[in-house]
Scaffold this active site. Structure first.
Site, PDB file in Angstrom:
ATOM      1  N   ASP A  73      -5.892 -32.256 -46.387  1.00  0.00           N
ATOM      2  CA  ASP A  73      -4.563 -31.231 -46.653  1.00  0.00           C
ATOM      3  C   ASP A  73      -4.710 -31.735 -48.138  1.00  0.00           C
ATOM      4  O   ASP A  73      -5.203 -32.685 -49.444  1.00  0.00           O
ATOM      5  CB  ASP A  73      -3.080 -32.128 -46.141  1.00  0.00           C
ATOM      6  CG  ASP A  73      -3.228 -31.591 -44.915  1.00  0.00           C
ATOM      7  OD1 ASP A  73      -3.455 -31.132 -44.546  1.00  0.00           O
ATOM      8  OD2 ASP A  73      -2.604 -32.072 -44.165  1.00  0.00           O
ATOM      9  N   ARG A  86      -0.570 -38.791 -39.408  1.00  0.00           N
ATOM     10  CA  ARG A  86       0.489 -38.229 -39.738  1.00  0.00           C
ATOM     11  C   ARG A  86       1.626 -38.689 -38.919  1.00  0.00           C
ATOM     12  O   ARG A  86       2.612 -38.733 -38.798  1.00  0.00           O
ATOM     13  CB  ARG A  86       1.207 -36.670 -40.423  1.00  0.00           C
ATOM     14  CG  ARG A  86       1.015 -35.955 -39.746  1.00  0.00           C
ATOM     15  CD  ARG A  86       1.459 -34.411 -40.354  1.00  0.00           C
ATOM     16  NE  ARG A  86       0.093 -34.267 -41.080  1.00  0.00           N
ATOM     17  CZ  ARG A  86       0.729 -33.374 -42.313  1.00  0.00           C
ATOM     18  NH1 ARG A  86       1.406 -32.616 -42.161  1.00  0.00           N
ATOM     19  NH2 ARG A  86      -0.453 -33.424 -43.314  1.00  0.00           N
TER      20      ARG A  86
END
Length: 305
Positions: free
Chosen positions: A39, A175
């Site tokens: 990301d 995450r």
């Protein structure tokens, strides 16, 4: 043509596609790709493939990965990371946690063998990336995926933040581990930092930033960081006899009796009926990957220019 692999230490703010685009300009090479997307807010190890090396992306084994991450307790977001829209806050509960409670939560989270992929992820369902659907305001049902967490170790506790190391199988979302920790501790949580340090046996210690790569290219020292094609695979080395070179050059099978396989030069699964080797011409030039079929070595993936 430049061919092989380069390990890049991706900086924050760049997408993986940004890195590829910049490397096309630095190397003046169009054929560049990557695997293992990071990301924009994440940093660390990104394996880039150049030239003939792009052929390896689809056939390389799925490696486990190691990350250093930070979870912030007491806050949840729609993306499960700190860049998302805040959904809830419970900072007081996070600040009152004990070390024993935190350690217990990490043991529970580290024992999980399934994960539901987050909506804000690059995983594709029915040909569309989940984050694309999420940006359209859509949430769809996702089936749990099997994962393996080899190691989940606390590095530093500075509430409401905790730094930790995670060694996980491919397809494991850090995450989501952070989200799980928030659920277990009943405080909510999101990922606030992520840095990938290892992909299989590849280490961030051998990676360079884009600016460092640019300097090496300017000094004509690219060979210092370019991993040759043949070194991207761990299969044993096979060397053809001179009379077999002509068959290899045309992409034809070659008799096993005409190839000298060096077992100590790599690893081969003894139970694999189609065991693979790295095939070389008698002159020492790398040809490609071949797999065994009866008394023949047959082309599996050719890497000739």
């Amino acid at each position: 043509m430049i061919s092989g692999s380069i390990l890049i230490d991706k900086e924050k703010g760049f997408t993986s596609f940004d890195v590829v685009a910049k490397m096309r300009g630095i190397l003046h090479e169009k054929k560049i790709g990557h695997n293992g997307t990071l990301d924009p807010d994440a940093t660390g190890l990104l394996q880039i493939f150049v030239g003939q090396g792009t052929k390896a992306i689809a056939i390389l084994p799925e490696h486990d990965k190691t990350y250093e991450a930070e979870v912030t307790l007491g806050i949840t977001t729609d993306t499960d990371d700190i860049s998302g829209q805040v959904l809830s806050e419970n900072k007081e509960a996070a600040l009152n946690l004990t070390v024993e409670e935190i350690e217990a939560a990490f043991r529970v989270a580290g024992s999980r063998t399934q994960q539901i992929p987050p909506m804000y992820s690059a995983k594709k369902i029915n040909g569309k990336k989940l984050y694309e659907l999420a940006r359209e305001g859509k949430t769809i049902e996702r089936k749990p995926s099997l994962i393996k967490i080899y190691r989940l170790e606390i590095l530093e506790i500075d509430l409401p933040r905790i730094r930790f190391l995670a060694h996980v199988s491919k397809g494991t979302y850090i995450r989501t581990i952070c989200h799980d920790l928030g659920d277990i501790l009943q405080t909510g949580a999101c990922m606030s930092e992520l840095r990938r340090t290892e992909i299989g046996t590849l280490s961030i210690d051998n990676a360079v930033t884009l600016s460092e790569l640019e300097e090496l290219v300017a000094k004509d020292q690219l060979e210092k960081v370019l991993i040759p094609l043949e070194e991207m695979f761990s299969f044993p080395k096979g060397i053809s006899e001179p009379k077999g070179d002509r068959y290899l050059r045309n992409g034809n099978p070659i008799y096993t009796s005409e190839v000298d396989v060096l077992p100590e030069s790599g690893t081969m699964d003894p139970e694999d009926p189609e065991a693979k080797i790295r095939m070389y011409f008698s002159t020492g030039e790398f040809c490609g990957l071949f797999r065994k079929k009866d008394n023949l070595w047959k082309p599996y993936k050719m890497f000739l220019s």
